[in-house]
Design a protein around this motif. Structure first.
Motif, PDB file in Angstrom:
ATOM      1  N   SER A  80       3.881   8.621  96.487  1.00 53.58           N
ATOM      2  CA  SER A  80       4.171   9.062  95.120  1.00 53.58           C
ATOM      3  C   SER A  80       4.074   7.902  94.136  1.00 53.58           C
ATOM      4  O   SER A  80       3.963   8.109  92.937  1.00 53.58           O
ATOM      5  CB  SER A  80       5.544   9.725  95.033  1.00 53.58           C
ATOM      6  N   LYS A  81       4.144   6.634  94.645  1.00 53.82           N
ATOM      7  CA  LYS A  81       3.990   5.489  93.740  1.00 53.82           C
ATOM      8  C   LYS A  81       2.783   4.670  94.180  1.00 53.82           C
ATOM      9  O   LYS A  81       2.473   4.599  95.360  1.00 53.82           O
ATOM     10  CB  LYS A  81       5.245   4.617  93.776  1.00 53.82           C
ATOM     11  N   ASN A  82       2.159   4.019  93.211  1.00 51.57           N
ATOM     12  CA  ASN A  82       0.958   3.267  93.528  1.00 51.57           C
ATOM     13  C   ASN A  82       1.251   1.792  93.816  1.00 51.57           C
ATOM     14  O   ASN A  82       0.569   0.900  93.348  1.00 51.57           O
ATOM     15  CB  ASN A  82      -0.041   3.368  92.366  1.00 51.57           C
ATOM     16  N   PRO A  93      -5.848   5.082  97.432  1.00 53.04           N
ATOM     17  CA  PRO A  93      -4.541   5.350  96.805  1.00 53.04           C
ATOM     18  C   PRO A  93      -4.617   6.583  95.909  1.00 53.04           C
ATOM     19  O   PRO A  93      -5.603   6.715  95.170  1.00 53.04           O
ATOM     20  CB  PRO A  93      -4.277   4.098  95.962  1.00 53.04           C
ATOM     21  N   PRO A  94      -3.669   7.451  95.943  1.00 54.24           N
ATOM     22  CA  PRO A  94      -2.421   7.316  96.703  1.00 54.24           C
ATOM     23  C   PRO A  94      -2.485   7.879  98.131  1.00 54.24           C
ATOM     24  O   PRO A  94      -1.431   8.103  98.731  1.00 54.24           O
ATOM     25  CB  PRO A  94      -1.455   8.147  95.854  1.00 54.24           C
ATOM     26  N   SER A 108       7.889   5.564  99.163  1.00 57.57           N
ATOM     27  CA  SER A 108       8.215   6.863  98.582  1.00 57.57           C
ATOM     28  C   SER A 108       7.014   7.788  98.783  1.00 57.57           C
ATOM     29  O   SER A 108       5.909   7.508  98.320  1.00 57.57           O
ATOM     30  CB  SER A 108       8.559   6.738  97.102  1.00 57.57           C
ATOM     31  N   VAL A 109       7.280   8.813  99.503  1.00 56.72           N
ATOM     32  CA  VAL A 109       6.187   9.666  99.985  1.00 56.72           C
ATOM     33  C   VAL A 109       6.187  11.029  99.292  1.00 56.72           C
ATOM     34  O   VAL A 109       7.225  11.653  99.179  1.00 56.72           O
ATOM     35  CB  VAL A 109       6.330   9.852 101.513  1.00 56.72           C
ATOM     36  N   ALA A 110       4.997  11.442  98.830  1.00 52.89           N
ATOM     37  CA  ALA A 110       4.885  12.773  98.224  1.00 52.89           C
ATOM     38  C   ALA A 110       4.598  13.819  99.288  1.00 52.89           C
ATOM     39  O   ALA A 110       5.073  14.946  99.237  1.00 52.89           O
ATOM     40  CB  ALA A 110       3.773  12.784  97.184  1.00 52.89           C
TER      41      ALA A 110
END
Lengths: 226, 263
Positions: free
Chosen positions: A157-159, A177-178, A201-203
């Motif tokens: 969720s974050k790069n 990415p991502p 942080s994983v989507a």
């Protein structure tokens, strides 16, 4: 079992069926019953009396199947039954083969380039390479035997993820990415997955077996894979 | 037997698909008859008898060539067998409980029937137009028998030639033409063979060709009678058997080298 192109090109397919009926000496009653069933299964009632040359490839393939099945063979060899067909037709052909196998209790041996055919239809898979048998068994067994890796697909969720961080976890198959795909040993897969969830942080995360195509390709090229 | 009747019936229907092709084929045959007909007419303008033939006999010969040649050489098998072996379609037949040789013979018969019907109509029309005086048959039964034997001799000779495709899968066009020319001339399709020097005629009886067209017509015209007739009929039968075994041997050997990869 006949081959493709056994229909008389200039006549309606029904004439070829009648000819095959006589050649195989199928009794009238049995012929009628089999034909009705096949026509219903393949849904070709309205094109039986159309000249074969005027049929589409898919329609003709169906007719070829009927011609080959009119004497109810106990063993069916199909060489690329779905080649050149559109996806809808491929599915219908597959459904038909499965249904025929059940209804007529016939053994079906098929070769195919489409792994979907194999996945959907085959209980037993035989892989032959350069004349040598290299595998004989159920499809899941290939995966167990050859795929000692699993693929973890993660969408962060974050790069802020670096390639070097991921390389510590396992072999990175792709990193755009991502999204990243990492190959890990089967046994350590749950542990690695847990660590990813912990550290980043994983989507989205997905754990899957390698594609059957990949496995088979690797079996043939003799390399380790996944 | 019933399966071959069905082959006959299906082929019969199939023949009506290519009507234009069929009509053109018949026109070709009529044109050829007209050419030889007028040639001989011209020759007989100044002669009463040529090579031991009267005008009636020669014109009858020309008319009968159309009939006998149509009966004997109408054979779709000759256009198909080579190709089917070359491209692997032969496998379609090998896996079925049907004899390939019998299958094509049946299809040939269907073609012969249709062609003979047309040839009879054509000959009647031509006869009405030109009103030539024709010779009445001398040995009608022997003529029919020799025609039937000729059909078999031609078929076995023909398929034996086509089976060469087992070894040379390319289209055997050259060979086909060679056979066509040999049959047309050496069988007597262009002129009666006894106008050739005597020794040629004697030598030719040791080939299968004159049994196809020349001998049947010579029997019809009464050129062959008595013991000679019996001998020719016996030799026809002998050729039938020889050609049958010849074709069988080539067929069996051919099947041993036959392959249809990727079919």
């Amino acid at each position: 079992m006949g081959q493709k192109n056994q229909l008389w090109w200039d006549l309606p397919a029904i004439e070829s069926f009648i000819l095959n009926k006589e050649i195989y000496e199928v009794p009238d009653a049995q012929y009628k019953k089999t034909l009705d069933e096949l026509v219903e299964l393949l849904d070709v009632k309205d094109i039986l009396k159309v000249q074969v040359r005027k049929l589409s490839l898919g329609q003709r393939m169906k007719m070829e199947l009927i011609a080959a099945l009119i004497h109810s063979p106990k063993i069916l060899f199909l060489d690329e039954p779905t080649i050149g067909l559109d996806v809808v037709m491929q599915k219908k052909m597959r459904d038909f083969i499965r249904e025929y196998n059940k209804r007529f209790n016939a053994t079906v041996i098929l070769t195919s380039h489409y792994m979907d055919d194999v996945k959907e239809l085959c209980q037993r898979v035989i892989i032959i390479d350069k004349g040598k048998l290299i595998f004989d068994g159920a499809l899941d067994e290939i995966i167990k035997k050859y795929a000692d890796h699993k693929l973890i697909t993660v969408v962060f969720s974050k790069n802020n993820v670096e390639l070097s961080d991921l390389e510590k976890l396992g072999e990175v198959k792709s990193f755009e990415p991502p999204k990243a795909v990492i190959s890990v040993k089967r046994a350590s897969a749950p542990r690695v997955a847990a660590r990813i969830l912990e550290d980043f942080s994983v989507a989205d995360i997905n754990l899957e077996e390698p594609q059957i195509e990949d496995i088979i390709r690797e079996v043939f090229t003799g390399k380790d894979f996944a | 037997m019933r399966k071959y009747l069905t082959v006959f019936a299906v082929d019969w229907q199939n023949q009506f698909i290519y009507r234009l092709n069929f009509v053109l084929w018949r026109v070709r045959n009529i044109l050829r008859l007209l050419m030889t007909y007028f040639l001989w007419r011209g020759v007989f303008n100044t002669n009463v008898s040529v090579f031991g033939y009267s005008q009636n006999q020669m014109l009858t010969y020309v008319f009968l060539v159309l009939l006998v040649q149509t009966l004997v050489t109408s054979a779709p098998s000759s256009d198909n067998i080579g190709g089917e072996i070359g491209n692997g379609e032969l496998s379609n037949y090998l896996v079925k409980p049907v004899s390939y040789i019998g299958y094509w013979f049946t299809r040939d018969l269907s073609s012969k029937l249709l062609n003979i019907i047309f040839a009879s109509v054509e000959l009647t029309l031509l006869w009405l137009v030109f009103q030539p005086e024709l010779q009445i048959p001398v040995h009608l039964l022997a003529f029919v028998v020799s025609c039937i034997l000729a059909v078999f001799i031609f078929y076995f000779l023909n398929i034996a030639t086509r089976f060469v495709s087992f070894w040379t899968p390319e289209n055997t066009w050259g060979l086909s033409f060679l056979v066509i020319i040999l049959i047309e001339t050496l069988a007597g399709g262009i002129f009666p063979l006894d106008i050739l020097p005597h020794w040629t005629n004697v030598a030719l009886q040791f080939t299968p060709f004159p049994y196809l067209i020349y001998y049947p017509i010579a029997i019809f015209l009464g050129k062959i009678t008595g013991i000679y007739l019996l001998r020719i009929l016996f030799q026809s039968l002998l050729y039938c058997a020889i050609m049958y075994y010849f074709a069988q041997i080539i067929w069996r050997r051919g099947l041993k080298v036959y392959a249809s990869e990727g079919r």
